[in-house]
Design an enzyme around this catalytic site. Structure first.
Site, mmCIF file in Angstrom:
data_model
loop_
_atom_site.group_PDB
_atom_site.id
_atom_site.type_symbol
_atom_site.label_atom_id
_atom_site.label_comp_id
_atom_site.label_asym_id
_atom_site.label_seq_id
_atom_site.Cartn_x
_atom_site.Cartn_y
_atom_site.Cartn_z
ATOM 1 N N ASN A 24 0.853 -1.101 0.453
ATOM 2 C CA ASN A 24 0.039 -0.092 -0.272
ATOM 3 C C ASN A 24 1.171 0.832 0.271
ATOM 4 O O ASN A 24 2.451 0.909 -0.163
ATOM 5 C CB ASN A 24 -0.844 0.085 1.011
ATOM 6 N N LYS A 56 8.871 -16.431 -11.050
ATOM 7 C CA LYS A 56 8.540 -15.359 -11.661
ATOM 8 C C LYS A 56 6.985 -16.107 -11.995
ATOM 9 O O LYS A 56 8.006 -17.133 -13.210
ATOM 10 C CB LYS A 56 9.443 -14.552 -12.516
ATOM 11 N N LYS A 78 -12.865 0.020 15.394
ATOM 12 C CA LYS A 78 -12.110 -0.718 15.245
ATOM 13 C C LYS A 78 -11.347 -0.547 17.058
ATOM 14 O O LYS A 78 -11.057 -1.791 17.783
ATOM 15 C CB LYS A 78 -11.059 -0.050 14.309
ATOM 16 N N LYS A 122 -10.408 -3.834 19.041
ATOM 17 C CA LYS A 122 -9.480 -4.624 19.055
ATOM 18 C C LYS A 122 -9.373 -3.670 20.502
ATOM 19 O O LYS A 122 -7.590 -3.694 20.880
ATOM 20 C CB LYS A 122 -8.712 -3.835 18.600
HETATM 21 O O1 PMT Z 1 3.202 5.561 7.296
HETATM 22 P P1 PMT Z 1 2.582 6.985 5.968
HETATM 23 O O2 PMT Z 1 2.408 7.509 5.413
HETATM 24 O O3 PMT Z 1 3.333 8.788 7.219
HETATM 25 O O4 PMT Z 1 0.708 7.290 6.366
HETATM 26 C C1 PMT Z 1 0.275 7.268 7.544
HETATM 27 C C2 PMT Z 1 -0.790 6.151 7.996
HETATM 28 C C3 PMT Z 1 -1.735 6.732 6.772
HETATM 29 C C4 PMT Z 1 -0.512 5.127 7.157
HETATM 30 C C5 PMT Z 1 -1.011 5.994 8.961
HETATM 31 O O5 PMT Z 1 -1.529 6.517 9.570
HETATM 32 C C6 PMT Z 1 -2.190 5.074 9.300
HETATM 33 O O6 PMT Z 1 -3.818 5.573 9.134
HETATM 34 N N1 PMT Z 1 -1.791 4.226 9.252
HETATM 35 C C7 PMT Z 1 -2.764 2.787 9.693
HETATM 36 C C8 PMT Z 1 -3.591 2.340 8.620
HETATM 37 C C9 PMT Z 1 -4.059 0.782 8.538
HETATM 38 O O7 PMT Z 1 -3.724 -0.466 8.497
HETATM 39 O O8 PMT Z 1 -5.418 1.055 9.343
HETATM 40 P P2 PMT Z 1 -6.285 -0.252 8.618
HETATM 41 O O9 PMT Z 1 -7.629 0.231 9.507
HETATM 42 O O10 PMT Z 1 -6.309 -1.600 8.205
HETATM 43 O O11 PMT Z 1 -5.810 -0.439 10.191
HETATM 44 C C10 PMT Z 1 -6.351 -0.596 11.749
HETATM 45 C C11 PMT Z 1 -5.675 -0.675 12.850
HETATM 46 O O12 PMT Z 1 -4.692 -2.424 12.449
HETATM 47 C C12 PMT Z 1 -4.598 -0.211 12.705
HETATM 48 O O13 PMT Z 1 -3.506 0.348 13.503
HETATM 49 C C13 PMT Z 1 -3.423 -1.738 11.981
HETATM 50 O O14 PMT Z 1 -1.490 -0.877 11.928
HETATM 51 C C14 PMT Z 1 -3.456 -2.449 12.623
HETATM 52 N N2 PMT Z 1 -3.947 -3.894 11.573
HETATM 53 C C15 PMT Z 1 -4.506 -3.974 10.643
HETATM 54 C C16 PMT Z 1 -4.585 -4.989 10.284
HETATM 55 C C17 PMT Z 1 -3.607 -6.655 10.570
HETATM 56 N N3 PMT Z 1 -3.837 -7.251 9.513
HETATM 57 N N4 PMT Z 1 -2.786 -5.868 11.862
HETATM 58 C C18 PMT Z 1 -2.957 -4.880 12.121
HETATM 59 O O15 PMT Z 1 -2.273 -4.666 13.686
#
Ligand code: PMT
Length: 405
Positions: free
Chosen positions: A208, A288, A336, A340
């Site tokens: 991403n 590949k 979330k 969580k």
């Molecule tokens: O890195 P930058 O370019 O500075 O951008 C910052 C950001 C946009 C990435 C950051 O501010 C942000 O929003 N990070 C969370 C991104 C995300 O994956 O969000 P989510 O809504 O999909 O996940 C929710 C939470 O669960 C997050 O804290 C994530 O780290 C966690 N998660 C998600 C999936 C997974 N398999 N394991 C996790 O721990």
């Protein structure tokens, strides 16, 4: 962080004096208030006019001039300063301060001030290694003065070795360090940052747009505020943050999970800013994948949700998540937060201009289980980190007072 802070910059007579002009520019850009003091020798290398123009303040040079009708120059500056930076610092000024000599405006200002003093030396390598100089420098360090070490390389005098003025970004980082409150001292914080990469074959992967900037800013600011920081990061192009940060690099969601769980027991605060992939190819091809005339369908499977797993065994920890959303920001973030078992969630609408992935700035809302919400304006990612860590300090205090400690 340096915004509004009162900095006295002492400039002494070395060839690196021209770099003081760049430091003033960088400080003013961060909206610090800068008053420059020049020694007579410094004026042989750079004009007061340059530093006056850049700082927007008169340059002080003569101990016998009054800054205004009533204030004695060195006392006024000494009292005004929140920090004194000497850049470049010659062997001469270091020797004078070490021996308590005060015969020019800079040495008298330093002697009269209670503010922390950061010294950025620059000189010939033989002068740097000279025993008398090293003793003087050690005297200052023993008295609590702060040093930003010179670098090594080819010097202006064509000698090679130690003595080159430190990188200005390092000087700025040290200044921020010294001016930061140490309200996270003794707290160990685990931060995750960046994207993950889930391999499709040896040359392709699912990922991403996360650059890691948000997580790195959090790690940096937490360290400055005294925390012990472990930063677990997916692949980014960012340099390792300066200072004492335990950096662990991973690629996949599963590697991030392993790294998080092997460091979790030592951490009392977890902040998950990483954009972890929710899906990965069920099987990564060993070779590949070849182009074929037919369509290719990839079968994806769920990765494990690291944050949810920590939530289910969180104990006394403070657990903070981010929610990157493109629609229904508050409803999705709230889901979330509850699902969580977080202490708070940072709701990040990544469609807003200047917010979310890869930008230098971010605009977020902080949501609590109580329903309370803080709506932060567009800020740099370091400023967002400051606000978020203020919340961490508040939550830690709350937890401690509940425990009756
Ligand atoms: O890195 P930058 O370019 O500075 O951008 C910052 C950001 C946009 C990435 C950051 O501010 C942000 O929003 N990070 C969370 C991104 C995300 O994956 O969000 P989510 O809504 O999909 O996940 C929710 C939470 O669960 C997050 O804290 C994530 O780290 C966690 N998660 C998600 C999936 C997974 N398999 N394991 C996790 O721990």
């Amino acid at each position: 962080m340096l915004k509004g802070r009162r900095i006295v910059l002492g400039v002494t007579g070395g060839i690196a004096a021209y770099k003081a002009a760049e430091l003033v520019r960088l400080l003013v850009k961060q909206e610090a208030q800068v008053r420059v003091v020049m020694t007579p020798n410094a004026q042989e290398f750079i004009t007061p006019l340059t530093l006056q123009t850049l700082s927007g303040n008169p340059v002080a040079m003569n101990p016998f001039h009054l800054l205004d009708q009533t204030n004695i120059g060195h006392i006024a500056l000494a009292d005004w300063a929140e920090m004194i930076v000497i850049l470049p610092a010659t062997a001469n000024i270091i020797g004078k301060i070490a021996h308590g000599l005060a015969d020019d405006l800079l040495s008298t200002t330093v002697m009269a001030s209670k503010a922390p003093v950061l010294i950025a030396p620059s000189m010939n390598v033989n002068m740097w290694e000279n025993e008398a100089f090293q003793k003087n420098l050690q005297t200052l360090l023993d008295r609590g003065y702060h040093l930003v070490e010179p670098g090594e390389g080819e010097l202006a005098c064509h000698w090679y070795g130690k003595g080159r003025l430190a990188d200005l970004n390092e000087v700025l980082e040290r200044m921020e360090d010294l001016l930061s409150p140490k309200d996270l001292k003794g707290v160990s914080i685990l931060v995750t940052a960046g994207p993950t990469q889930e391999p499709i074959d040896p040359v392709r992967f699912i990922t991403n747009h996360s650059s890691g900037k948000m997580g790195y800013a959090l790690a940096k600011v937490a360290r400055r505020r005294g925390a012990e920081v472990t930063l677990i990061t997916g692949p980014t192009s960012l340099p390792k943050p300066r200072g004492d940060i335990h950096l662990i690099s991973v690629k996949t969601a599963e590697e991030m999970r392993e790294a998080v769980f092997s460091h979790l027991k030592d951490c009392s605060v977890v902040i998950k800013a990483a954009a972890v992939s929710d899906y990965r190819p069920k099987e990564a091809s060993r070779s590949k994948l070849k182009k074929a005339s037919s369509e290719l369908t990839l079968e994806l499977e769920r990765t494990r949700d690291i944050l949810a797993e920590i939530g289910s065994e969180k104990g006394e920890r403070i657990l903070i998540g981010f929610a990157a959303e493109t629609e229904d920001l508050l409803a999705n973030a709230k889901k979330k937060l509850e699902g969580k078992q977080l202490d708070l969630i940072v709701a990040n609408d990544v469609t807003l201009p200047g917010a979310g992935f890869a930008s230098e700035t971010n605009q977020v809302k902080i949501l609590y289980p109580s329903g309370e919400m803080k709506d932060l304006p567009l800020m740099t990612k370091e400023e967002v980190s400051q606000s978020l860590l203020d919340e961490v300090v508040r939550l830690l205090k709350q937890k401690n007072s509940q425990k009756g400690t």
